[in-house]
Write an enzyme that holds these catalytic residues in place. Sequence first.
Site, mmCIF file in Angstrom:
data_model
loop_
_atom_site.group_PDB
_atom_site.id
_atom_site.type_symbol
_atom_site.label_atom_id
_atom_site.label_comp_id
_atom_site.label_asym_id
_atom_site.label_seq_id
_atom_site.Cartn_x
_atom_site.Cartn_y
_atom_site.Cartn_z
ATOM 1 C CG ASP A 206 17.625 -12.935 39.732
ATOM 2 O OD1 ASP A 206 16.578 -12.893 40.318
ATOM 3 O OD2 ASP A 206 17.737 -13.918 38.905
ATOM 4 C CD GLN B 174 20.975 -19.513 39.357
ATOM 5 O OE1 GLN B 174 19.636 -19.982 39.636
ATOM 6 N NE2 GLN B 174 21.647 -19.070 40.293
ATOM 7 C CE LYS C 57 16.967 -19.181 42.293
ATOM 8 N NZ LYS C 57 17.868 -18.929 41.510
#
Length: 296
Positions: free
Chosen positions: A121, A98, A54
């Site tokens: 997200d 994460q 990422k």
Amino acid sequence: MTASIIDGKAFAATVRAQVTDHVTRLKEVHGITPGLAVVLVGEDPASEVYVRNKGKQTLESGMASFEHKLDASTSEADLLALIGKLNADPAVHGILVQLPLPAHLDSDLVINAIDPAKDVDGFHISNVGLLGTGQKSMVPCTPLGCLMMLRDHHGSLSGLNAVVVGRSNIVGKPMAQLLLNDSCTVTIAHSRTKDLASLCRSADILVAAVGRAEMITGDFVKPGATVIDVGINRIERDGKKKLVGDVEFQSAAAVAGAITPVPGGVGPMTIACLLANTVTACCRANGLPEPEGLTA
Ligand code: NDP
């Protein structure tokens, strides 16, 4: 094999190129550099690989990348304090924590502490509610990538029968919601669903997000259907480690009209959509028009 392959790797490269174009324009015309902050708690090897990828792709697209690696024993208070700082930082337009988090941390509490406008997200409860009511939201990256590929392949999805196998909050449910918002007739299947194969055979669009290697075989597929395989399963076959999806590719491809492979299908689209969401969040934060084609 009869199915055409939906090439997620090539599609993701196109999305990344669009993102890079937007980033260049934001920098040159408006003097704004979109920034993505990624928070990793602990040392889960798979998560470390994801976070590294990422960060690399964020920088390649011209955006700023802020990586925060915290010790596995980090307290909830310290993690929430970091999120508070990132929420207040004008250089940060997207925040991603994460998952999974170590067991002593409450994921829901942590995710819901992120400013919904920076929740790239799309897991914050506000974004879930906005998506569920068809309002502008941040959309979870993996389902957004699937939607982009489906729209590209079909044009309009209106009136198509879609079956989504899996009801997780990160893939199955938002995928179903997106398909419903695009006027599909949607059925969500799960571990208690009866006669899954015959239900799946009713689908013009079949999305597999189960986490069971090659569970969906050709006899689950309606002739000509589009099959989107979200699954990522690491297996060992003939003494070799292999990555396979939730769909048994050969038998499904013999019946389907189009199919995503694993690897090279949904996977590459997920990070591309994370970058797209960060640009979208940056544009919204600055009152600028959103990039076309990069949102739901
Ligand atoms: P979860 O484990 O959270 O959810 C799996 C879902 O599958 C559950 O709803 C479960 O039903 C259902 N299920 C399990 N067994 C069966 C069965 N035998 N028949 C029908 N349904 C079943 O997984 P995720 O949604 O997080 O992920 C799904 C897959 O997608 C995984 O392989 C994961 O690695 C992959 N993934 C890939 C991503 C990418 O970037 N390509 C991103 C995220 C995930 P129930 O609710 O009843 O238990």
